[in-house]
Write a protein that holds these residues in place. Structure first.
Motif, PDB file in Angstrom:
ATOM      1  N   GLY A 513       0.753  -1.272   0.090  1.00  0.00           N
ATOM      2  CA  GLY A 513      -0.129  -0.196  -0.114  1.00  0.00           C
ATOM      3  C   GLY A 513       0.913   1.331   0.157  1.00  0.00           C
ATOM      4  N   ARG A 514       2.092   1.100   0.501  1.00  0.00           N
ATOM      5  CA  ARG A 514       2.837   2.498   0.537  1.00  0.00           C
ATOM      6  C   ARG A 514       3.199   3.081  -0.839  1.00  0.00           C
ATOM      7  NH1 ARG A 514       1.283   3.582   3.914  1.00  0.00           N
ATOM      8  NH2 ARG A 514       0.054   1.681   4.562  1.00  0.00           N
ATOM      9  N   ILE A 515       3.223   2.164  -1.724  1.00  0.00           N
ATOM     10  CA  ILE A 515       3.680   2.553  -3.138  1.00  0.00           C
ATOM     11  C   ILE A 515       2.721   2.600  -4.318  1.00  0.00           C
ATOM     12  CG2 ILE A 515       6.148   1.660  -2.838  1.00  0.00           C
ATOM     13  CD1 ILE A 515       5.271  -0.713  -4.625  1.00  0.00           C
ATOM     14  N   LEU A 516       1.266   2.399  -3.838  1.00  0.00           N
ATOM     15  CA  LEU A 516       0.338   2.313  -4.564  1.00  0.00           C
ATOM     16  C   LEU A 516      -0.360   3.634  -4.932  1.00  0.00           C
ATOM     17  CD1 LEU A 516      -1.960  -0.681  -3.717  1.00  0.00           C
ATOM     18  CD2 LEU A 516      -0.473  -0.419  -5.902  1.00  0.00           C
ATOM     19  N   ARG A 517       0.102   4.657  -4.172  1.00  0.00           N
ATOM     20  CA  ARG A 517      -0.650   6.056  -4.730  1.00  0.00           C
ATOM     21  C   ARG A 517      -0.157   6.457  -5.984  1.00  0.00           C
ATOM     22  NH1 ARG A 517      -0.182   5.268   0.809  1.00  0.00           N
ATOM     23  NH2 ARG A 517      -1.761   5.843   1.935  1.00  0.00           N
ATOM     24  N   PRO A 518      -0.965   7.222  -6.631  1.00  0.00           N
ATOM     25  CA  PRO A 518      -0.459   7.569  -8.050  1.00  0.00           C
ATOM     26  C   PRO A 518       0.716   8.276  -8.312  1.00  0.00           C
ATOM     27  CG  PRO A 518      -2.472   8.758  -7.297  1.00  0.00           C
ATOM     28  CD  PRO A 518      -2.278   7.640  -6.260  1.00  0.00           C
ATOM     29  N   LYS A 519       1.621   7.828  -9.437  1.00  0.00           N
ATOM     30  CA  LYS A 519       2.587   8.652  -9.653  1.00  0.00           C
ATOM     31  C   LYS A 519       2.654   9.370 -10.822  1.00  0.00           C
ATOM     32  CE  LYS A 519       4.238   5.623  -6.615  1.00  0.00           C
ATOM     33  NZ  LYS A 519       3.168   5.190  -6.204  1.00  0.00           N
ATOM     34  N   PRO A 520       3.397  10.381 -11.026  1.00  0.00           N
ATOM     35  CA  PRO A 520       3.326  10.970 -12.286  1.00  0.00           C
ATOM     36  C   PRO A 520       4.020  10.139 -13.309  1.00  0.00           C
ATOM     37  CG  PRO A 520       5.042  11.969 -10.802  1.00  0.00           C
ATOM     38  CD  PRO A 520       4.341  10.934  -9.973  1.00  0.00           C
ATOM     39  N   GLY A 521       3.710  10.295 -14.544  1.00  0.00           N
ATOM     40  CA  GLY A 521       4.397   9.485 -15.585  1.00  0.00           C
ATOM     41  C   GLY A 521       3.600   8.245 -15.901  1.00  0.00           C
ATOM     42  N   ALA A 522       4.451   7.148 -16.041  1.00  0.00           N
ATOM     43  CA  ALA A 522       3.878   5.852 -16.205  1.00  0.00           C
ATOM     44  C   ALA A 522       3.327   5.349 -14.995  1.00  0.00           C
ATOM     45  CB  ALA A 522       4.996   4.993 -16.345  1.00  0.00           C
ATOM     46  N   ASN A 523       2.963   5.935 -14.030  1.00  0.00           N
ATOM     47  CA  ASN A 523       2.214   5.585 -12.943  1.00  0.00           C
ATOM     48  C   ASN A 523       2.241   4.124 -12.415  1.00  0.00           C
ATOM     49  OD1 ASN A 523       0.316   5.917 -10.873  1.00  0.00           O
ATOM     50  ND2 ASN A 523      -1.568   5.586 -11.841  1.00  0.00           N
ATOM     51  N   GLN A 524       3.794   3.484 -12.413  1.00  0.00           N
ATOM     52  CA  GLN A 524       4.113   2.267 -12.250  1.00  0.00           C
ATOM     53  C   GLN A 524       5.035   2.154 -10.771  1.00  0.00           C
ATOM     54  OE1 GLN A 524       3.910  -0.614 -14.267  1.00  0.00           O
ATOM     55  NE2 GLN A 524       4.590  -1.473 -12.406  1.00  0.00           N
ATOM     56  N   ALA A 525       4.612   1.455 -10.210  1.00  0.00           N
ATOM     57  CA  ALA A 525       5.356   0.993  -8.801  1.00  0.00           C
ATOM     58  C   ALA A 525       5.906  -0.276  -8.739  1.00  0.00           C
ATOM     59  CB  ALA A 525       4.202   1.085  -7.637  1.00  0.00           C
ATOM     60  N   HIS A 526       7.178  -0.476  -8.111  1.00  0.00           N
ATOM     61  CA  HIS A 526       7.620  -1.663  -8.112  1.00  0.00           C
ATOM     62  C   HIS A 526       7.953  -2.326  -6.549  1.00  0.00           C
ATOM     63  CE1 HIS A 526       8.929  -1.272 -12.316  1.00  0.00           C
ATOM     64  NE2 HIS A 526       9.104  -0.049 -11.972  1.00  0.00           N
ATOM     65  N   PHE A 527       7.350  -3.335  -6.669  1.00  0.00           N
ATOM     66  CA  PHE A 527       7.713  -4.103  -5.231  1.00  0.00           C
ATOM     67  C   PHE A 527       8.628  -5.200  -5.286  1.00  0.00           C
ATOM     68  CE2 PHE A 527       5.715  -6.898  -1.715  1.00  0.00           C
ATOM     69  CZ  PHE A 527       5.989  -5.822  -0.707  1.00  0.00           C
ATOM     70  N   TYR A 528       9.600  -5.224  -4.746  1.00  0.00           N
ATOM     71  CA  TYR A 528      10.537  -6.308  -4.775  1.00  0.00           C
ATOM     72  C   TYR A 528      10.731  -7.037  -3.510  1.00  0.00           C
ATOM     73  CZ  TYR A 528      12.495  -4.122  -8.838  1.00  0.00           C
ATOM     74  OH  TYR A 528      12.629  -3.775 -10.320  1.00  0.00           O
ATOM     75  N   THR A 529      10.929  -8.285  -3.482  1.00  0.00           N
ATOM     76  CA  THR A 529      11.008  -9.294  -2.241  1.00  0.00           C
ATOM     77  C   THR A 529      12.304  -9.989  -2.452  1.00  0.00           C
ATOM     78  OG1 THR A 529       8.585  -9.291  -1.819  1.00  0.00           O
ATOM     79  CG2 THR A 529      10.063 -10.788  -0.609  1.00  0.00           C
ATOM     80  N   ILE A 530      13.179  -9.966  -1.602  1.00  0.00           N
ATOM     81  CA  ILE A 530      14.447 -10.476  -1.749  1.00  0.00           C
ATOM     82  C   ILE A 530      14.534 -11.619  -0.455  1.00  0.00           C
ATOM     83  CG2 ILE A 530      17.108 -10.326  -1.726  1.00  0.00           C
ATOM     84  CD1 ILE A 530      16.744  -7.391  -2.201  1.00  0.00           C
ATOM     85  N   VAL A 531      14.589 -13.078  -1.024  1.00  0.00           N
ATOM     86  CA  VAL A 531      14.581 -14.054  -0.191  1.00  0.00           C
ATOM     87  C   VAL A 531      15.717 -15.037  -0.485  1.00  0.00           C
ATOM     88  CG1 VAL A 531      12.188 -14.076   0.008  1.00  0.00           C
ATOM     89  CG2 VAL A 531      13.055 -15.638  -1.854  1.00  0.00           C
ATOM     90  N   SER A 532      15.950 -15.838   0.606  1.00  0.00           N
ATOM     91  CA  SER A 532      17.264 -16.559   0.406  1.00  0.00           C
ATOM     92  C   SER A 532      16.671 -18.023  -0.262  1.00  0.00           C
ATOM     93  CB  SER A 532      17.848 -16.948   1.793  1.00  0.00           C
ATOM     94  OG  SER A 532      18.715 -15.780   2.130  1.00  0.00           O
ATOM     95  N   ARG A 533      17.138 -18.501  -1.161  1.00  0.00           N
ATOM     96  CA  ARG A 533      16.591 -19.671  -1.907  1.00  0.00           C
ATOM     97  C   ARG A 533      16.989 -20.996  -1.128  1.00  0.00           C
ATOM     98  NH1 ARG A 533      20.308 -20.493  -6.374  1.00  0.00           N
ATOM     99  NH2 ARG A 533      19.292 -18.410  -7.492  1.00  0.00           N
ATOM    100  N   ASP A 534      15.899 -21.769  -1.374  1.00  0.00           N
ATOM    101  CA  ASP A 534      15.816 -23.079  -0.658  1.00  0.00           C
ATOM    102  C   ASP A 534      16.011 -23.146   0.939  1.00  0.00           C
ATOM    103  OD1 ASP A 534      15.677 -24.274  -2.994  1.00  0.00           O
ATOM    104  OD2 ASP A 534      17.596 -24.563  -3.361  1.00  0.00           O
ATOM    105  N   THR A 535      15.431 -22.022   1.530  1.00  0.00           N
ATOM    106  CA  THR A 535      15.443 -21.731   2.859  1.00  0.00           C
ATOM    107  C   THR A 535      13.906 -21.689   3.368  1.00  0.00           C
ATOM    108  OG1 THR A 535      15.348 -19.322   2.943  1.00  0.00           O
ATOM    109  CG2 THR A 535      17.499 -20.610   2.792  1.00  0.00           C
ATOM    110  N   VAL A 536      13.745 -21.791   4.574  1.00  0.00           N
ATOM    111  CA  VAL A 536      12.388 -21.268   5.381  1.00  0.00           C
ATOM    112  C   VAL A 536      11.969 -20.189   4.666  1.00  0.00           C
ATOM    113  CG1 VAL A 536      12.522 -23.035   7.275  1.00  0.00           C
ATOM    114  CG2 VAL A 536      13.333 -20.865   7.571  1.00  0.00           C
ATOM    115  N   GLU A 537      12.661 -19.142   4.586  1.00  0.00           N
ATOM    116  CA  GLU A 537      12.441 -17.836   4.152  1.00  0.00           C
ATOM    117  C   GLU A 537      11.554 -17.912   2.763  1.00  0.00           C
ATOM    118  OE1 GLU A 537      14.076 -13.127   3.749  1.00  0.00           O
ATOM    119  OE2 GLU A 537      15.200 -14.861   3.018  1.00  0.00           O
ATOM    120  N   GLN A 538      12.138 -18.943   1.813  1.00  0.00           N
ATOM    121  CA  GLN A 538      11.428 -18.945   0.815  1.00  0.00           C
ATOM    122  C   GLN A 538      10.101 -19.422   0.826  1.00  0.00           C
ATOM    123  OE1 GLN A 538      13.581 -20.907  -2.492  1.00  0.00           O
ATOM    124  NE2 GLN A 538      11.620 -21.761  -3.487  1.00  0.00           N
TER     125      GLN A 538
END
Lengths: 567, 705
Positions: A513-538
């Motif tokens: 929700g932090r990034i969904l407010r309208p943006k000028p231009g392309a009105n595009q937001a990006h949400f990245y999640t970084i996780v460690s592969r083959d772990t419980v975090e995944q």
């Protein structure tokens, strides 16, 4: 390999299932018409890319009835848009649910509240119900009962639970009058006006001041401007208002917005939280302070706030998080206008019926796809980036207990390089780096040379950081989980989640929700999640992935390290 | 009173008088008993007719009437005919009752002269067949049927009021045969009075003799129609119905308004074997069946059958899984395993594991090949020795063959008689290509026109096999019934469960109809290969969503079954929903499925691309799977590294040092030899403590206070 007995209509988008679930095919040419009709009487459960799932419940039908939708319209909609024949028992169930709404009415005569039943057998039934009977003061006629004003909320609750919701037409107590207007230009100098859906929502809620309006819930997606809708409702009611929010930060945000966008002056708006107890014609408080008590068996001392002024309107922000003690108090506040604001009616504690009985029926529900299509909220893409565990951490990870494993995987130091890479890809875009572990966030902020905001950051410094971030002087901000609730960072376009709370869906929604407010231009937001592969975090990330996909966001998985592509 | 006690000549002579009586008068007369009086008024003024004929007399000033001696014979005949009404559609019980009413035991024995002790039911079944009538018609006067043998009965018992034997057979038999022929041309029984008119060349006395002979031989059945009290004579109604049944016509193509096909047996076997491969399934001790809990758990994974199909053949999940279990065991894809004092369990065999790893088409092909070629089909599974299969199938559940039924032949091993496989194949091969044929018409046509069990000899039909259903003679109806059973069983137990036909409903009257499919043609040997999973409408009704839901926008049981192998079912019916989970993928991987197979299944069912995150996760979950083996080894714990080295040296290539002080002895049987060697070098073995732990050498015994 089968065909149905009745002729299917493949061009139609709905499949009505026997368990009252409705599947909606998004690619159907009739999707939009079906969605708009369906939203009036069914709750959206999940909305992944191709097929959305709605559910018809007694509450959703009663919400529809309260909004004036008839049974015939509901069944007609299902039949008109369904691919297959609507199961007979579903239609019967809808008729049954709908027939119960309005058979009991809560009205007022010269002496007080009167509960009227449509027929004597129903009156007899409720008078013998062990949960309802104690709330009925006296029997006035074979179908009418006197109800004490203080029991107004509790009897509505009890009637909903036995399946006979009462239509509350007893009207409201007029609170202290307060002139509130919305500015055409904000204090900060920007032009301001209500968006069409915000205006509609406020108008439907107020209903011209009649008893048919004045209480209910408005459902809008994150970033759609629920606060503004709340202010518009305040302007319509023109009375003293108590606003309840989820945190101190959210409280301050409300105050700032009120002062920025309405004609209210600073001396008319007060904060009521752990550090400040300032009761003004418009007071913004937190749920936490309302439910605070010194001992487990003590009274809730701050609940008296509800009676400190003659509030004409009470606004419940994020109503799906309304705590139980506030429900209890709200039961006694049925003579005041009540507005619930939320992105979802679904509560983790399944107390949707209490929201219906005590706050009011759903008044407005605008699908986020509509708002995204109109450009009122940003289009978000979600990307999960997986990277391997460093060799030296594999053995500590392997021998750690479950909780430690999650932490080791979450604090994978190689995530820093991925964050750097992402930041390189989004130069100049306001970016939040969000993490669960303070040390990880601090360390990352140090390495990247960006300011950090944690629970230990003083409020004054927090506000200053927010201000710098808003103004663009700070492009990247590292925040801990304090950023989860109601922190308005209007210009954030990129969020990088480096660690999360064991796959919490609520948290994921708030962070997105932090990034969904309208943006000028392309009105595009990006949400990245970084996780460690083959772990419980995944594994935990999978739960968040499911949630985001069910909300309809596109989700991509990328691998880095071990010869895989780069983020 | 029975029919043999009727003086048929007298009866026939009195018929014109009987026809003059009103219905009330007939009923009043029929109720008159010997030595009893009844009010005259009951005859409604028609008592004078009977008085004139001398059949009744009046008393008490004509107020009451009673039977005259001459009227006794007519009354007895009427009573006998009224004794049991023969309904239009009588059952076997009706005929047994008739035989019980009118035949003595010795007379029944004489009816089936070839059989020493026929039961009344067997006699009834023989009498109610067309063959019975045909044999009667074929009888020659010079070779009359054996006389009743009454020699074993006491004389007082075998003596009847009237002679039970007809007069001269050479006269009576042609008359009886003429009556039978006359009746065969009619769709129902004939009033006795009309019989005389239809056979004017036969004198009344000969006709009476013929009647008695026909009744005695149970080809003619007299009865009284209760509605109008008219005496009738007819063949047994089932025979009349058979003679006048509509002529079968070749099945004509019809339009199916609803249809279904899919090899649900193969998918059920897959479901069961997947479960058994993951963890052997406990079986009930008493009958070896699956426990209800297992059945419940697997029921959701079964390929759905349309509701209307159960009107044709009820197929509960329990039935389907038990059938799948029987097939799996018969084909040695799974086996029952039972250890001492343990529950029996159903476990997948290595052959079963290999079968599971095949594509759906290959799995189906294996079953079809097995039916076509028998155990030789195993070679396609990499099996070079099918002997264990033979042993297994015979020991466990019996052989599964091309035809689900065998001819029950008398006095021979089952399966004797003509080979039915070519006939069944030819029957189904004749179905119109790509069109639905009404099942009823199809069966009737082949039962009547192409019955391999019935031959013709000089224009007459002759059974080609004697069914061992009883000791009685096999008749044409039996063979028609059995042939229909063969065709229907092949359809029900082979073609439908293996997707060999499309099964549907046609018309407003809900006629079942069938159309041969590719797998069906392959099974019948009409094609060398077949397409699998071809959706006739070309529709792909499956949507794979990014949240791992698989939604069916329309019914597609084949795809549901295939996807059910690696996804959890969440709902069924229209909009059936599956969820792909890590657990379901790992279970599928355990049963031999590969990521590519799972993805290919999804791709082939969906016309939308598989979401990238779903494809990525499925691949990743499959990649996480590893296969390991568990073996039993002996661990030798040594006090120090030097001892461990001595143990390794003594153990040779059987002993491997796992750590400095722990040595593994791979072959447990070498333990004795090793301990002997170790003793020789001064290393002695202590017995391990219970639980496999090394013996505790230091420590105090804990005492309870």
């Amino acid at each position: 390999m089968t065909t149905s007995h009745s002729q299917p209509r493949p061009e139609n988008p709905l499949i009505v299932q026997g368990d009252h679930t409705v599947l909606v095919e998004v690619d159907s040419p009739r999707y939009e018409a079906a969605r708009d009709s369906l939203a009036r009487f069914a709750e959206l459960i999940k909305s992944p890319e191709h097929v959305h799932t709605y559910r018809i419940t007694p509450l959703s039908i009663w919400n529809a009835c309260a909004a004036g939708v008839t049974t015939a319209e509901i069944i007609q909609t299902l039949q008109e848009f369904s691919k297959y024949e609507v199961p007979h028992h579903v239609a019967t169930g809808i008729q049954d649910y709908a027939s119960r709404y309005g058979r009991l009415r809560l009205g007022r005569d010269g002496e007080g509240l009167v509960l009227s039943a449509a027929d004597p057998p129903l009156a007899e039934e409720i008078s013998r119900n062990k949960h309802v009977a104690p709330l009925l003061a006296a029997r006035l006629s074979p179908t009418d009962f006197r109800v004490e004003p203080m029991a107004r909320g509790r009897i509505k609750q009890a009637l909903v639970k036995i399946g006979f919701p009462a239509e509350d037409l007893a009207g409201y107590r007029e609170g202290e009058p307060l002139r509130i207007g919305l500015r055409a230009r904000t204090v900060s100098g920007l032009p301001f006006s209500l968006r069409h859906y915000q205006e509609d929502a406020a108008r439907i809620f107020h209903a011209g001041g009649s008893e048919r309006g004045g209480s209910g819930v408005i459902v809008l997606p994150c970033g759609a401007g629920k606060t503004v809708v709340g202010m518009a409702c305040m302007a319509a009611v023109e009375s003293s208002t108590l606003v309840l929010t989820t945190s101190v930060t959210a409280t301050r945000q409300w105050v700032a917005e009120l002062l920025d966008k309405t004609t209210l002056q600073a001396d008319q708006v007060g904060e009521y939280n752990g550090s400040t107890k300032d009761v003004r014609p418009v007071t913004v408080a937190t749920y936490n302070i309302m439910t605070w008590r010194s001992r487990e068996d003590a009274e809730f001392p701050h609940l008296k706030l509800f009676d400190e002024r003659n509030w004409g309107l009470i606004i419940y922000d994020e109503v799906h998080l309304l705590p139980a003690p506030v429900f209890q108090v709200t039961a006694g506040l049925q003579a005041r206008r009540r507005l619930g604001l939320t992105a979802t009616l679904v509560r983790e504690d399944n107390r949707e019926d209490d929201v219906f009985a005590l706050i009011g029926p759903k008044k407005v529900d605008v699908p986020w796809k509509v708002l995204e299509g109109e450009g009122w909220i940003a289009t978000a893409t979600c990307t999960e980036i997986r990277l391997p565990m460093p060799t030296d951490l594999r053995m500590p990870y392997a021998v750690a207990d479950a909780r430690q494993k999650f932490r080791i995987a979450s604090e994978n130091p190689d995530k820093l390089a991925v964050v750097r890479e992402i930041l390189k890809r989004h130069p100049g875009e306001p970016t939040l780096i969000i993490g669960m572990y303070v040390e990880q966030i601090k360390q990352m902020a140090d390495e990247l040379g960006v300011p950090v905001l944690t629970g230990l950051t003083a409020q004054r410094k927090r506000d200053a950081l927010y201000e710098e971030f808003k103004s663009g002087r700070v492009g990247v901000l590292a925040v801990s989980k304090i950023a989860n609730f109601a922190v308005d960072l209007p210009d954030a376009a990129v969020a990088i989640q480096v660690s999360g709370t064991f796959g919490s869906r609520q948290e994921e929604a708030q962070r997105l929700g932090r990034i969904l407010r309208p943006k000028p231009g392309a009105n595009q937001a990006h949400f990245y999640t970084i996780v460690s592969r083959d772990t419980v975090e995944q594994d935990f990330a999978l739960k968040r992935q499911l949630f985001l996909c069910e909300q309809g966001y596109s989700y991509e998985i990328r691998d880095v390290g071990n010869g895989s592509e780069q983020a | 009173m029975n029919h043999f006690e009727i003086d048929w000549l007298d009866f026939l002579q009195r018929l014109p008088l009987w026809e003059r009586l009103s219905l009330e008068a007939r009923r009043a007369f029929a109720e008159l008993e010997t030595n009893q009086e009844t009010p005259t008024a009951r005859f409604h003024g028609q008592e004078s007719i009977l008085l004139e004929a001398g059949l009744i007399r009046c008393s008490q000033g004509r107020k009451r009437v009673s039977l005259e001696r001459a009227g006794h014979r007519l009354a007895r005949g009427i009573h006998a005919m009224l004794r049991r009404d023969i309904p239009a559609d009588p059952s076997g019980d009706d005929l047994e009752g008739y035989l019980h009413d009118h035949f003595r035991h010795d007379e029944l024995l004489a009816l089936l002269s070839h059989d020493a002790f026929p039961s009344r039911a067997e006699t009834a079944r023989a009498v109610a067949s067309i063959g019975w009538v045909q044999r009667f018609l074929a009888r020659k006067a010079e070779s009359p049927r054996p006389r009743f043998s009454q020699s074993h009965l006491p004389s007082w018992l075998s003596t009847a009021t009237l002679p039970r034997e007809s007069a001269e057979p050479s006269v009576a038999l042609p008359a009886a045969q003429a009556i039978v022929r006359e009746l065969m041309a009619l769709p129902g029984p004939l009033p006795l009075a009309k019989l005389c008119e239809r056979l004017p060349e036969v004198t009344l006395s000969v006709l009476a003799d013929g009647l008695l002979l026909g009744i005695r031989d149970a080809v003619l059945f007299p009865t009284m129609r209760p509605a109008d009290m008219v005496p009738l004579i007819g063949l047994w109604p089932a025979i009349t119905r058979w003679l006048h049944r509509p002529k079968a016509r070749p099945p004509q193509p019809v339009e199916a308004r609803d249809n279904f096909h899919g090899p649900f047996l193969m998918e059920d076997m897959t479901t069961l074997l997947v479960a058994a491969a993951a963890a052997p399934l406990r079986l009930r001790v008493n009958d070896g069946g699956l426990y209800a809990k297992s059945l419940r758990e697997m029921a959701d994974s079964l390929m759905p059958l349309p509701d209307w199909f159960h009107q044709f053949a009820e197929r509960s999940p329990e039935y389907r899984l038990e059938d799948a279990s029987r097939w799996l065991q018969a084909l040695a894809l799974a086996r029952r395993k039972r250890s001492y004092r343990e529950h029996p369990r159903l476990e997948a065999t290595p052959r079963g594991q290999r079968w599971l790893a095949q594509s759906p088409k290959d799995r189906l092909k294996f079953l079809l090949d097995y039916l076509r070629d028998g155990p030789d089909a195993l070679r396609r599974l990499g099996e070079h020795d099918a002997r264990d299969l033979h042993r297994f199938t015979h020991d466990a559940t019996g052989l599964i063959e091309f035809l689900p039924v065998r001819i029950p032949t008398f006095g021979k091993s089952p399966g004797g008689g003509p080979d039915l496989r070519p006939a069944v194949t030819a029957a189904y091969a004749g179905l119109p290509e790509g069109e639905f044929a009404p099942l009823g018409d199809f069966l009737r046509w082949h039962v009547e026109q192409n019955n391999p069990l019935i031959g013709t000899d000089g224009g007459e039909t002759r059974p080609r096999v004697h069914l061992d259903w009883s000791h009685r003679m096999t008749n044409q109806e039996d063979l028609e019934e059995f042939w229909q059973q063969c065709l229907a069983s092949f359809l029900l137990h082979r073609l439908i469960p293996l997707g060999g036909v499309e099964f549907g409903i046609a018309g407003n009257e809900n006629r079942w109809c069938i159309a041969l499919t590719g797998p069906g043609r392959y099974l019948l040997g009409l094609a060398g290969d077949f397409d699998y999973g071809h959706d006739p409408a070309g529709q792909k009704l499956v949507v794979v969503q990014p949240n791992f839901d698989v939604v069916f926008l329309g019914p597609s049981p084949l795809a549901e079954a295939a996807i059910g192998r690696f996804a959890e079912r969440r709902s069924r019916g229209h909009g059936a929903l599956f969820a792909i989970t890590k657990k379901s993928i790992l279970a599928a991987a355990g049963s031999g499925l590969t990521a590519e197979q799972a993805l290919e299944t999804l791709r082939s069912a969906s016309d939308k691309p598989i979401p990238a995150n779903v494809e990525r996760e499925i691949t990743g979950w499959f990649d996480q799977c590893r296969r390991i083996t568990i073996r039993t080894a002996t661990l030798i714990t040594c006090p120090d590294a030097e001892t461990a080295a001595r143990v390794v040296a003594a153990g040779g290539n059987q002993a491997v040092a796992l750590t400095d002080t722990v040595v593994e002895l791979a072959d447990a049987q070498a333990k004795t030899a090793l301990s002997r060697k170790l003793r020789e070098v001064g290393v002695f073995l202590d017995e391990p403590a219970p639980g496999g732990r090394p013996p505790r050498t230091v420590g105090r015994r804990r005492t309870r206070r």
